[in-house]
Design a protein around this motif. Sequence first.
Motif, mmCIF file in Angstrom:
data_model
loop_
_atom_site.group_PDB
_atom_site.id
_atom_site.type_symbol
_atom_site.label_atom_id
_atom_site.label_comp_id
_atom_site.label_asym_id
_atom_site.label_seq_id
_atom_site.Cartn_x
_atom_site.Cartn_y
_atom_site.Cartn_z
ATOM 1 N N ALA A 20 92.117 -38.228 13.481
ATOM 2 C CA ALA A 20 91.792 -36.944 12.273
ATOM 3 C C ALA A 20 90.204 -36.921 12.246
ATOM 4 C CB ALA A 20 92.509 -37.163 11.352
ATOM 5 N N PRO A 21 89.407 -35.821 11.954
ATOM 6 C CA PRO A 21 88.372 -35.774 11.697
ATOM 7 C C PRO A 21 87.859 -36.544 10.358
ATOM 8 C CG PRO A 21 89.359 -33.737 10.807
ATOM 9 C CD PRO A 21 90.228 -34.507 11.667
ATOM 10 N N PRO A 22 86.421 -36.791 10.377
ATOM 11 C CA PRO A 22 86.239 -37.933 9.401
ATOM 12 C C PRO A 22 86.266 -36.965 7.686
ATOM 13 C CG PRO A 22 84.252 -37.071 10.535
ATOM 14 C CD PRO A 22 85.550 -36.699 11.246
ATOM 15 N N VAL A 49 80.231 -45.173 5.728
ATOM 16 C CA VAL A 49 81.366 -45.938 5.797
ATOM 17 C C VAL A 49 82.303 -45.130 6.714
ATOM 18 C CG1 VAL A 49 83.308 -46.671 4.231
ATOM 19 C CG2 VAL A 49 81.052 -47.280 3.428
ATOM 20 N N ASP A 50 82.589 -43.967 6.179
ATOM 21 C CA ASP A 50 83.375 -43.056 6.893
ATOM 22 C C ASP A 50 83.050 -42.917 8.743
ATOM 23 O OD1 ASP A 50 84.940 -42.177 4.849
ATOM 24 O OD2 ASP A 50 83.713 -40.639 4.217
ATOM 25 N N LEU A 51 81.986 -42.933 8.847
ATOM 26 C CA LEU A 51 81.522 -42.803 10.115
ATOM 27 C C LEU A 51 81.505 -44.164 10.966
ATOM 28 C CD1 LEU A 51 78.227 -40.814 9.544
ATOM 29 C CD2 LEU A 51 80.156 -39.916 10.852
ATOM 30 N N MET A 52 81.465 -45.152 10.381
ATOM 31 C CA MET A 52 81.832 -46.568 11.253
ATOM 32 C C MET A 52 83.314 -46.838 11.374
ATOM 33 S SD MET A 52 78.699 -47.777 11.682
ATOM 34 C CE MET A 52 79.600 -49.538 12.190
ATOM 35 N N LEU A 96 78.616 -41.549 23.893
ATOM 36 C CA LEU A 96 78.373 -42.963 23.963
ATOM 37 C C LEU A 96 77.437 -43.262 22.970
ATOM 38 C CD1 LEU A 96 78.088 -43.386 27.931
ATOM 39 C CD2 LEU A 96 79.874 -44.419 26.195
ATOM 40 N N GLY A 97 76.426 -42.256 22.587
ATOM 41 C CA GLY A 97 75.623 -42.484 21.596
ATOM 42 C C GLY A 97 76.194 -42.816 20.236
ATOM 43 N N PHE A 98 77.192 -41.912 19.954
ATOM 44 C CA PHE A 98 77.908 -41.896 18.705
ATOM 45 C C PHE A 98 78.873 -43.403 18.566
ATOM 46 C CE2 PHE A 98 81.793 -41.561 15.893
ATOM 47 C CZ PHE A 98 81.348 -40.801 15.064
ATOM 48 N N LEU A 99 79.054 -43.734 19.746
ATOM 49 C CA LEU A 99 79.908 -45.077 19.532
ATOM 50 C C LEU A 99 78.851 -46.244 19.435
ATOM 51 C CD1 LEU A 99 82.337 -44.792 22.654
ATOM 52 C CD2 LEU A 99 82.920 -44.817 20.322
ATOM 53 N N ASP A 100 77.602 -46.273 19.748
ATOM 54 C CA ASP A 100 76.500 -46.921 19.541
ATOM 55 C C ASP A 100 76.159 -47.110 18.228
ATOM 56 O OD1 ASP A 100 74.667 -49.189 20.654
ATOM 57 O OD2 ASP A 100 73.161 -47.545 20.471
ATOM 58 N N ASP A 101 75.847 -45.860 17.660
ATOM 59 C CA ASP A 101 75.363 -45.690 16.336
ATOM 60 C C ASP A 101 75.819 -44.420 15.667
ATOM 61 O OD1 ASP A 101 73.900 -45.175 14.025
ATOM 62 O OD2 ASP A 101 72.015 -46.129 14.782
ATOM 63 N N PRO A 102 76.933 -44.250 15.163
ATOM 64 C CA PRO A 102 77.606 -43.080 14.540
ATOM 65 C C PRO A 102 76.678 -42.539 13.558
ATOM 66 C CG PRO A 102 78.842 -45.171 13.704
ATOM 67 C CD PRO A 102 77.849 -45.597 14.624
ATOM 68 N N VAL A 103 76.147 -42.978 12.703
ATOM 69 C CA VAL A 103 75.201 -42.624 11.660
ATOM 70 C C VAL A 103 73.989 -41.804 12.570
ATOM 71 C CG1 VAL A 103 73.793 -42.802 9.903
ATOM 72 C CG2 VAL A 103 75.778 -44.492 9.926
ATOM 73 N N LYS A 104 73.268 -42.363 13.197
ATOM 74 C CA LYS A 104 72.267 -41.796 13.921
ATOM 75 C C LYS A 104 72.754 -40.647 14.636
ATOM 76 C CE LYS A 104 68.239 -42.847 16.883
ATOM 77 N NZ LYS A 104 67.568 -43.935 17.641
ATOM 78 N N ALA A 105 73.738 -40.778 15.596
ATOM 79 C CA ALA A 105 74.380 -39.757 16.533
ATOM 80 C C ALA A 105 75.471 -38.825 15.924
ATOM 81 C CB ALA A 105 74.686 -40.500 17.788
ATOM 82 N N GLN A 106 75.721 -38.721 14.770
ATOM 83 C CA GLN A 106 76.767 -37.991 14.150
ATOM 84 C C GLN A 106 76.769 -36.575 14.487
ATOM 85 O OE1 GLN A 106 76.273 -37.074 9.708
ATOM 86 N NE2 GLN A 106 74.906 -38.784 9.848
ATOM 87 N N MET A 160 86.245 -45.942 19.350
ATOM 88 C CA MET A 160 86.011 -47.157 20.341
ATOM 89 C C MET A 160 87.512 -47.686 20.853
ATOM 90 S SD MET A 160 83.445 -48.935 21.440
ATOM 91 C CE MET A 160 82.219 -49.369 20.351
ATOM 92 N N ALA A 161 88.314 -47.827 20.018
ATOM 93 C CA ALA A 161 89.870 -48.198 20.575
ATOM 94 C C ALA A 161 90.348 -47.158 21.557
ATOM 95 C CB ALA A 161 90.740 -48.779 19.441
ATOM 96 N N ALA A 162 90.162 -45.951 21.226
ATOM 97 C CA ALA A 162 91.029 -44.963 21.985
ATOM 98 C C ALA A 162 90.267 -44.719 23.286
ATOM 99 C CB ALA A 162 90.764 -43.532 21.262
ATOM 100 N N VAL A 163 88.771 -44.852 23.461
ATOM 101 C CA VAL A 163 88.335 -44.674 24.628
ATOM 102 C C VAL A 163 88.059 -45.891 25.490
ATOM 103 C CG1 VAL A 163 86.891 -42.697 23.804
ATOM 104 C CG2 VAL A 163 85.796 -45.054 23.710
ATOM 105 N N ALA A 164 88.797 -46.990 25.096
ATOM 106 C CA ALA A 164 88.401 -48.594 25.486
ATOM 107 C C ALA A 164 88.749 -48.297 27.297
ATOM 108 C CB ALA A 164 89.060 -49.481 24.758
#
Length: 260
Positions: A119-121, A127-130, A92-102, A137-141
């Motif tokens: 696929a892995p980034p 840019v890749d992380l966003m 959930l932290g990654f979905l909120d801020d993927p750069v901070k929580a990568q 986000m779409a997958a876990v909706a």
Amino acid sequence: MAPDERVYAIGDVHGRQDLLDAILEKISQDLKQFSDARRPRIVFLGDYIDRGDQSSGVLDTLSGFAKAGEAIAQETGVTMDFLAGNHEIAMLGFLDDPVKAQSWLDWGGLQTLASFGIAPPSGRNPVDLMELREELMAAVAPFKEFLLSLKRLEISGTVVFVHAGLDPDAPLDAQPDAATLWGQAPSGKALGMTGYKVVHGHFASYEPVSLQDRICVDTGAYFSGRLTAVRLDDDETFLHVDTADLPLPSEFKLTTSERQ
């Protein structure tokens, strides 16, 4: 335990749908031996995702149970509670801020992505992380409501169920995430609390740990092939399922003549 409850607490699943199905079947069979007035309750102790290969399936199964909870209780008498683990909160932290929580990607997040067909980034730049965040986000909706509803702890009598531990210097209704999710406390005394017995996961070993003040049922499903639950009523009984106990995939089953 509360005198009217029989609780099964299930340790960290970590993407092992096969073992989850097996332990639920084992609990179902175990319940058939009882005819007393105790109400059956299943508590899932968190860390449903990451590291194993079937995280999306586990989320589908558990979120389905959560949605059908009232109907399941009416039909079977079984109630279910779902606790948050540090891996769900990390995603959930990654979905909120993927750069901070990568860092979530390195804790088993890559296996969770794969379970959704993502696929892995190609890199770890913003840019890749966003872009990866949008895919995930779409997958876990379909599971977002379930993930956000996960509780930090549950109680039965003087037994506290939690993912990792408790901070003995904080009240039960104000436990910090460092304790409940990670087993850490400012005082360095996480896990136990005077007057309560703690049932938790998070700290993996092949055998469950049973002490006077706590029980740990994380038996490292993703690396050991063993998933454990503990039944608590008048007694304390461990139930295990192992990869070796699971039925072989059909393509690996031998006919009687081939075995000979």
